[in-house]
Design a protein around this motif. Structure first.
Motif, PDB file in Angstrom:
ATOM      1  N   GLY B 201      61.205  68.640  55.569  1.00 27.63           N
ATOM      2  CA  GLY B 201      60.593  67.405  55.340  1.00 27.63           C
ATOM      3  C   GLY B 201      59.785  67.448  53.834  1.00 27.63           C
ATOM      4  O   GLY B 201      59.932  68.371  53.214  1.00 27.63           O
ATOM      5  N   ARG B 202      59.065  66.368  53.932  1.00 29.92           N
ATOM      6  CA  ARG B 202      58.307  66.243  52.707  1.00 29.92           C
ATOM      7  C   ARG B 202      57.345  67.655  52.448  1.00 29.92           C
ATOM      8  O   ARG B 202      57.035  68.011  51.375  1.00 29.92           O
ATOM      9  CB  ARG B 202      57.324  65.004  52.613  1.00 29.92           C
ATOM     10  CG  ARG B 202      57.107  64.701  51.427  1.00 29.92           C
ATOM     11  CD  ARG B 202      55.812  63.589  51.447  1.00 29.92           C
ATOM     12  NE  ARG B 202      56.051  62.544  52.149  1.00 29.92           N
ATOM     13  CZ  ARG B 202      56.608  61.465  52.083  1.00 29.92           C
ATOM     14  NH1 ARG B 202      57.020  60.946  50.995  1.00 29.92           N
ATOM     15  NH2 ARG B 202      56.591  60.505  52.988  1.00 29.92           N
ATOM     16  N   SER B 227      64.642  65.352  56.377  1.00 27.61           N
ATOM     17  CA  SER B 227      64.048  64.046  56.749  1.00 27.61           C
ATOM     18  C   SER B 227      64.412  63.312  55.569  1.00 27.61           C
ATOM     19  O   SER B 227      64.869  63.632  54.388  1.00 27.61           O
ATOM     20  CB  SER B 227      62.444  63.951  56.844  1.00 27.61           C
ATOM     21  OG  SER B 227      61.979  64.320  55.773  1.00 27.61           O
ATOM     22  N   ARG B 228      64.061  61.807  55.726  1.00 24.35           N
ATOM     23  CA  ARG B 228      64.457  60.849  54.685  1.00 24.35           C
ATOM     24  C   ARG B 228      63.575  61.123  53.371  1.00 24.35           C
ATOM     25  O   ARG B 228      63.936  61.159  52.387  1.00 24.35           O
ATOM     26  CB  ARG B 228      64.311  59.502  55.065  1.00 24.35           C
ATOM     27  CG  ARG B 228      64.547  58.410  53.896  1.00 24.35           C
ATOM     28  CD  ARG B 228      64.043  57.162  54.281  1.00 24.35           C
ATOM     29  NE  ARG B 228      64.022  56.307  53.100  1.00 24.35           N
ATOM     30  CZ  ARG B 228      63.378  55.067  53.252  1.00 24.35           C
ATOM     31  NH1 ARG B 228      62.759  54.504  54.044  1.00 24.35           N
ATOM     32  NH2 ARG B 228      62.953  54.688  52.099  1.00 24.35           N
ATOM     33  N   GLN B 241      70.579  63.953  55.552  1.00 24.37           N
ATOM     34  CA  GLN B 241      69.499  63.088  56.166  1.00 24.37           C
ATOM     35  C   GLN B 241      69.686  63.005  57.633  1.00 24.37           C
ATOM     36  O   GLN B 241      70.828  62.484  58.073  1.00 24.37           O
ATOM     37  CB  GLN B 241      69.217  61.737  55.568  1.00 24.37           C
ATOM     38  CG  GLN B 241      68.332  60.973  56.372  1.00 24.37           C
ATOM     39  CD  GLN B 241      68.207  59.443  55.721  1.00 24.37           C
ATOM     40  OE1 GLN B 241      68.173  59.208  54.476  1.00 24.37           O
ATOM     41  NE2 GLN B 241      68.181  58.567  56.660  1.00 24.37           N
ATOM     42  N   VAL B 242      68.997  63.285  58.369  1.00 21.55           N
ATOM     43  CA  VAL B 242      68.869  63.073  59.961  1.00 21.55           C
ATOM     44  C   VAL B 242      68.086  62.188  60.301  1.00 21.55           C
ATOM     45  O   VAL B 242      66.836  61.731  59.739  1.00 21.55           O
ATOM     46  CB  VAL B 242      68.426  64.600  60.727  1.00 21.55           C
ATOM     47  CG1 VAL B 242      68.222  64.240  62.124  1.00 21.55           C
ATOM     48  CG2 VAL B 242      69.323  65.643  60.520  1.00 21.55           C
ATOM     49  N   THR B 245      68.905  56.219  60.655  1.00 23.52           N
ATOM     50  CA  THR B 245      69.856  55.615  59.654  1.00 23.52           C
ATOM     51  C   THR B 245      70.533  56.712  58.914  1.00 23.52           C
ATOM     52  O   THR B 245      71.271  56.382  57.823  1.00 23.52           O
ATOM     53  CB  THR B 245      69.012  54.504  58.591  1.00 23.52           C
ATOM     54  OG1 THR B 245      68.051  55.500  58.119  1.00 23.52           O
ATOM     55  CG2 THR B 245      68.651  53.485  59.433  1.00 23.52           C
ATOM     56  N   GLY B 258      57.837  71.123  58.279  1.00 21.84           N
ATOM     57  CA  GLY B 258      57.300  70.148  57.446  1.00 21.84           C
ATOM     58  C   GLY B 258      57.738  68.668  57.590  1.00 21.84           C
ATOM     59  O   GLY B 258      57.645  67.813  56.674  1.00 21.84           O
ATOM     60  N   SER B 260      56.739  65.415  59.848  1.00 20.60           N
ATOM     61  CA  SER B 260      55.664  64.795  60.712  1.00 20.60           C
ATOM     62  C   SER B 260      56.192  64.123  61.851  1.00 20.60           C
ATOM     63  O   SER B 260      55.482  64.340  62.911  1.00 20.60           O
ATOM     64  CB  SER B 260      55.166  63.331  59.916  1.00 20.60           C
ATOM     65  OG  SER B 260      56.020  62.368  59.833  1.00 20.60           O
ATOM     66  N   GLN B 264      62.094  57.172  63.272  1.00 27.32           N
ATOM     67  CA  GLN B 264      63.076  57.025  62.902  1.00 27.32           C
ATOM     68  C   GLN B 264      63.905  58.418  62.378  1.00 27.32           C
ATOM     69  O   GLN B 264      64.976  58.633  62.775  1.00 27.32           O
ATOM     70  CB  GLN B 264      63.392  56.444  61.160  1.00 27.32           C
ATOM     71  CG  GLN B 264      62.555  54.946  61.082  1.00 27.32           C
ATOM     72  CD  GLN B 264      61.376  54.565  61.177  1.00 27.32           C
ATOM     73  OE1 GLN B 264      60.742  55.575  61.012  1.00 27.32           O
ATOM     74  NE2 GLN B 264      60.746  53.426  61.374  1.00 27.32           N
ATOM     75  N   HIS B 265      63.068  59.251  62.196  1.00 29.82           N
ATOM     76  CA  HIS B 265      63.317  60.711  62.216  1.00 29.82           C
ATOM     77  C   HIS B 265      63.677  61.276  63.582  1.00 29.82           C
ATOM     78  O   HIS B 265      64.940  61.853  64.140  1.00 29.82           O
ATOM     79  CB  HIS B 265      62.546  61.668  61.515  1.00 29.82           C
ATOM     80  CG  HIS B 265      63.207  63.278  61.468  1.00 29.82           C
ATOM     81  ND1 HIS B 265      64.068  63.468  60.352  1.00 29.82           N
ATOM     82  CD2 HIS B 265      62.955  64.356  62.207  1.00 29.82           C
ATOM     83  CE1 HIS B 265      64.764  64.624  60.718  1.00 29.82           C
ATOM     84  NE2 HIS B 265      63.963  65.013  61.604  1.00 29.82           N
ATOM     85  N   ASN B 279      54.627  72.908  61.554  1.00 30.46           N
ATOM     86  CA  ASN B 279      53.739  71.899  60.821  1.00 30.46           C
ATOM     87  C   ASN B 279      52.343  72.246  60.795  1.00 30.46           C
ATOM     88  O   ASN B 279      51.761  72.667  61.885  1.00 30.46           O
ATOM     89  CB  ASN B 279      53.815  70.524  61.524  1.00 30.46           C
ATOM     90  CG  ASN B 279      53.496  69.517  60.726  1.00 30.46           C
ATOM     91  OD1 ASN B 279      52.244  69.261  60.160  1.00 30.46           O
ATOM     92  ND2 ASN B 279      54.566  68.479  60.503  1.00 30.46           N
ATOM     93  N   LYS B 280      51.660  72.124  59.471  1.00 30.38           N
ATOM     94  CA  LYS B 280      50.159  72.542  59.539  1.00 30.38           C
ATOM     95  C   LYS B 280      49.193  71.634  60.125  1.00 30.38           C
ATOM     96  O   LYS B 280      48.008  71.837  60.417  1.00 30.38           O
ATOM     97  CB  LYS B 280      49.990  72.853  57.852  1.00 30.38           C
ATOM     98  CG  LYS B 280      49.953  71.771  57.044  1.00 30.38           C
ATOM     99  CD  LYS B 280      49.368  72.025  55.627  1.00 30.38           C
ATOM    100  CE  LYS B 280      49.414  70.950  54.819  1.00 30.38           C
ATOM    101  NZ  LYS B 280      49.213  71.033  53.705  1.00 30.38           N
ATOM    102  N   LEU B 298      53.913  76.004  56.629  1.00 30.53           N
ATOM    103  CA  LEU B 298      55.334  76.583  56.348  1.00 30.53           C
ATOM    104  C   LEU B 298      55.758  77.683  55.528  1.00 30.53           C
ATOM    105  O   LEU B 298      56.462  78.523  55.551  1.00 30.53           O
ATOM    106  CB  LEU B 298      56.235  75.514  56.274  1.00 30.53           C
ATOM    107  CG  LEU B 298      56.136  74.715  54.932  1.00 30.53           C
ATOM    108  CD1 LEU B 298      57.241  75.392  54.152  1.00 30.53           C
ATOM    109  CD2 LEU B 298      56.494  73.185  55.005  1.00 30.53           C
TER     110      LEU B 298
END
Ligand SMILES: Cc1cc2nc3c(=O)[nH]c(=O)nc-3n(C[C@H](O)[C@H](O)[C@H](O)COP(=O)(O)OP(=O)(O)OC[C@H]3O[C@@H](n4cnc5c(N)ncnc54)[C@H](O)[C@@H]3O)c2cc1C
Ligand SMILES: Nc1ncnc2c1ncn2[C@@H]1O[C@H](COP(=O)(O)O)[C@@H](O)[C@H]1O
Lengths: 250, 309
Positions: B201-202, B227-228, B241-242, B245, B258, B260, B264-265, B279-280, B298
Motif C-alpha cells: 500500500g501507500r 491498494s488503490r 489494484q485489489v 473497484t 503497509g 491500512s 474498499q480494499h 503495519n506499523k 515494513l
C-alpha cells in the motif's frame, strides 16, 4: 458539443453499511448520502471538456426521488450548466435507468454521455453498457483517458491485463474509472450560483418508460464473519505460524 | 434448460476464469455450452471442448470479435443467447464490458457478480463493497449473469470431449475499433488465480520498494497486488489494484504490507483463507480481518521475512 452526465445519489463511501436486523434491507437511516464517486469524476471530466472549449454545454441528469436534486446541485456547483431530474419512486434498476437515460438522450441529443463505471451501493456496473445497447452507441468503459478526435473519441480503458485504447464514433458513451481525473472541490460562490441554475423535472411517462422490476431482493445479511486472529511478536513467529499452524507455506 | 457461457480468452489460450464461470453455470442445473468469440481462436475452442461437463463449443472466429469489442460481441451473444435460458460470463473486465449490453439487447436485467446459486432464479451477490450480501430473485425468463470467479471452484480443464461448431454469423456494429493496448508482462502467477498474494500500500513509499515484495513473491510463487493508494500514487500499474473497484482475490494466503484496510480494499481480499497484515500502526483496521497481525516497520519486517524463507 453537448455532454450529458449521469449522477447517482448513494451512501457516502466512508459509511460502513449494515443490514437491518430483520434482513429486509440495508439500514440507511441517518446515513450520510453523497454523489457516487465515479459520477463525480464523470462531472469533472465533462467540465474539463467545457473549459478546454471542446464541450459547449454540460447537462447533469439524476434519476430518483426528490432527494437526488441535492446531487444534481452538487454537479451544478462543480460546473455543470443545467440539471434534469427524472422523478421515480425509490430506486430503479440499471435497465430502467438506462431506458430513462435513453429518453433524455432523445430529447437532448448529446454528443457524449459520461457515467460512472459502477455505483458503490449496488455495485452493478451495468448502466452505461446497457445504455450503449439501447441507443446503439459505442462505449468506452472504465476510462482512464478520454480524447475527442474530430467525430470520434479515443478512450483508454483499464482492463484486467493493463490498458486498452479504443476509438469510438460519436455520439458515444464513456464510463469513468478512478484514475480518469481528480475532481475539484466546489467553491462556496459556485455552490451559491448552482442554486440558480435551471433544473427540470421529468416523469418516466414523459419519456415513454414504465419502470419495471427484474430483480427482487429477498434478503440482505452480513457477510460471513472472520474468526478473530492473533498478533504475532516477530517475523520469526509469523513464519512459524504460517508453516506449522496455517500450513500455507512450506 | 440450457446455459451459454462466454469464454474469457486472448485468442491463444482459454483463461482460467472461464472454468469458474462454467462451475457457476453448472450449478444452475442446465446443460452448458461454451461460446468462444474471437479471431484465430481455434486453439481456444479446442481447449474449451476439453473442459469437463461441456455439451458443445460454439466458435465464432471473425475479425469483428478479435479484440472483444463489446459493441460487436454483445450482438453475437444476444443473437445466440436467444436460444438459451441463461447466459453466463466471468465478472472480468471483459465480461463486465459485454454482458450488460447483452442483457439490454435481450430486454432483461443482469445479475452481477454472483457468489452463489441458490436455485435456478435466486442468487447471492455482494453489495455495498461486500458489507452486505443480498439474496436476489430474477423474474426474467432469461437470465444474464456475471460470476465472481473466486466464489466458485473451477471445473476441470480436461476430461470433456465436446464438439466444436463454427458460428458463421458476423455482427459488426461498425461503431468502434481497437487502437492499441499496453499489457503488463510478468512471469509471476496471475493475481486473481494465484494461491498466494502479497500486496503493498501507500506505506511502500515508492515503486522501487515494491522490489522487496517481488523478492518475497518469487520465493513463495506469489502474485503481487496493491491498494488503490499505491496505484494512484503511481508506484505500480492499475492492473495490480485489489478491491471493490479493482480485482477480487481469494488466495490461500494474502499478505497486506503497509495497507491500512479501508473497506474498499477489504472488499477485494477478505475472502482469502489466511490473511497476514504487516503495519506499523497497531490501530490499522486491516488487523481486524487479519489472522496473523504483525505491528512492525515494513522496511525491517519484509527483508527479514524474505531472508527467513
Ligand atoms: C469509489 C472508491 C473506490 C475505491 N476502490 C478501492 C479499491 O478497489 N482498492 C483499494 O485498495 N482502495 C480503494 N479505494 C481507496 C480506499 O478508500 C483507500 O483510500 C485505500 O485503500 C488506502 O490505501 P492504503 O491502505 O495503501 O493507504 P493508507 O490508508 O494511506 O494506509 C497506509 C498504511 O501504511 C502503513 N504504513 C506506513 N508506513 C509504514 C511502514 N514503514 N511500515 C509499516 N506500515 C506502514 C500506515 O500505518 C497505514 O496504515 C477506493 C475509494 C473510493 C472512493
Ligand atoms: N439513478 C441513477 N441516476 C443517475 N445515474 C445513474 C443512476 N443509476 C446509475 N446511474 C449511472 O450509471 C453508473 C453506473 O451505475 P450501476 O450500473 O448502477 O453500477 C453510475 O455511476 C451513474 O453514472
Amino acid at each position: 458539443m453537448k455532454v450529458l452526465v449521469a449522477v447517482k445519489r448513494v451512501v457516502d463511501y466512508n459509511v460502513k453499511v449494515r443490514a437491518k436486523a430483520d434482513g429486509s434491507d440495508v439500514d440507511l437511516n441517518n446515513v450520510k448520502m453523497a454523489i457516487n464517486p465515479f459520477c463525480e469524476i464523470a462531472v469533472e471530466e465533462a467540465v474539463r471538456l467545457k473549459e478546454a472549449g471542446t464541450a459547449t454545454e454540460v447537462v447533469a441528469v439524476s434519476i430518483g426521488d426528490k432527494a437526488c436534486q441535492e446531487q444534481i446541485r452538487t454537479a451544478l456547483a462543480l460546473g455543470a450548466d443545467r440539471g434534469i431530474q427524472v422523478e421515480t419512486e425509490g430506486a430503479v434498476e440499471p435497465l430502467v435507468v438506462a431506458k430513462l437515460l435513453k429518453g433524455v438522450i432523445e430529447k437532448e441529443q448529446p454528443q457524449l454521455v459520461i457515467l460512472g463505471k459502477q455505483s458503490i451501493d449496488g455495485d452493478n456496473n451495468q448502466t452505461g453498457q446497457m445504455l450503449g445497447a439501447l441507443t446503439n452507441m459505442a462505449q468506452g468503459t472504465f476510462a482512464s483517458e478520454v480524447a475527442i478526435d474530430g467525430d470520434k473519441v479515443n478512450v483508454t480503458r483499464e482492463v484486467d491485463g493493463g490498458l486498452q485504447t479504443v476509438s469510438l464514433n460519436l455520439p458515444a458513451i464513456v464510463t469513468t474509472d478512478l484514475r480518469l481525473n481528480e475532481p475539484r472541490y466546489a467553491s462556496l460562490p459556485n455552490i451559491m450560483k448552482a442554486k440558480k441554475k435551471p433544473l427540470d423535472v421529468h416523469t418516466p411517462a414523459d419519456l415513454g418508460v414504465e419502470p419495471k422490476a427484474h430483480l427482487t431482493t429477498l434478503k440482505v445479511e452480513p457477510p460471513a464473519e472472520r474468526q478473530a486472529g492473533i498478533m504475532v511478536e516477530s517475523v520469526e513467529q509469523l513464519v512459524d505460524k504460517l508453516k506449522n499452524e496455517a500450513k500455507v507455506i512450506s | 434448460m440450457s446455459t451459454l457461457v462466454l469464454a474469457e480468452h486472448d485468442n491463444a489460450t482459454l483463461k482460467p476464469a472461464t472454468l469458474n464461470a462454467v462451475a457457476a453455470a453448472q450449478a444452475l442445473g442446465a446443460d452448458v455450452d461454451i461460446l468462444v468469440a474471437g479471431e484465430g481462436c481455434g486453439a481456444v475452442a479446442d481447449a474449451a471442448a476439453s473442459v469437463a461437463g461441456v455439451g458443445k463449443v460454439l466458435c465464432a472466429d471473425n475479425a469483428a470479435y478479435g479484440h472483444q469489442l463489446a459493441e460487436n460481441v454483445s450482438l453475437l451473444v444476444a443473437d445466440l443467447g436467444a436460444g438459451y435460458d441463461n447466459v453466463v460470463a466471468p465478472a472480468t473486465t471483459s465480461g463486465k464490458n459485454i454482458m450488460p449490453r447483452v442483457a439490454a439487447l435481450l430486454d432483461v436485467g443482469q445479475i452481477s457478480d454472483i457468489i452463489s446459486v441458490e436455485s435456478a432464479d435466486t442468487f447471492k451477490r455482494p453489495i455495498y463493497a461486500g458489507n452486505v450480501i443480498a439474496t436476489v430473485q430474477s423474474s426474467d425468463a432469461k437470465k444474464v449473469i456475471t460470476v465472481r470467479t473466486t466464489a466458485f471452484d473451477a471445473v476441470a480443464a480436461e476430461g470433456g470431449s465436446a464438439s466444436v461448431e463454427a458460428v458463421d454469423a458476423v455482427h459488426d456494429a461498425g461503431i468502434s475499433s481497437f487502437v492499441g493496448e499496453e499489457m503488463a508482462v510478468s512471469d509471476r502467477p496471475e493475481l486473481t488465480s494465484a494461491s498466494i498474494v502479497i500486496s503493498g500500500g501507500r506505506g511502500m513509499q515508492n515503486g522501487e520498494n515494491f522490489a522487496m515484495l517481488e523478492s518475497v513473491a518469487d520465493k513463495l510463487g506469489a502474485a503481487v497486488g496493491a491498494s488503490r493508494a499505491a496505484v494512484d500514487a503511481g508506484f505500480v500499474p492499475n492492473d495490480m489494484q485489489v478491491g471493490q473497484t479493482g480485482k477480487i482475490v481469494a488466495p490461500d494466503l494474502y499478505i497486506a504490507v503497509g495497507i491500512s484496510g479501508a473497506i474498499q480494499h477489504l472488499a477485494g481480499m477478505k475472502d482469502s483463507k489466511v490473511i497476514v497484515a504487516i503495519n506499523k500502526d497497531e490501530d490499522a483496521p486491516i488487523f481486524q480481518v487479519a489472522d496473523y497481525g504483525l505491528v512492525a516497520d515494513l522496511f525491517n519486517a519484509v527483508p527479514e521475512l524474505d531472508s527467513s524463507l
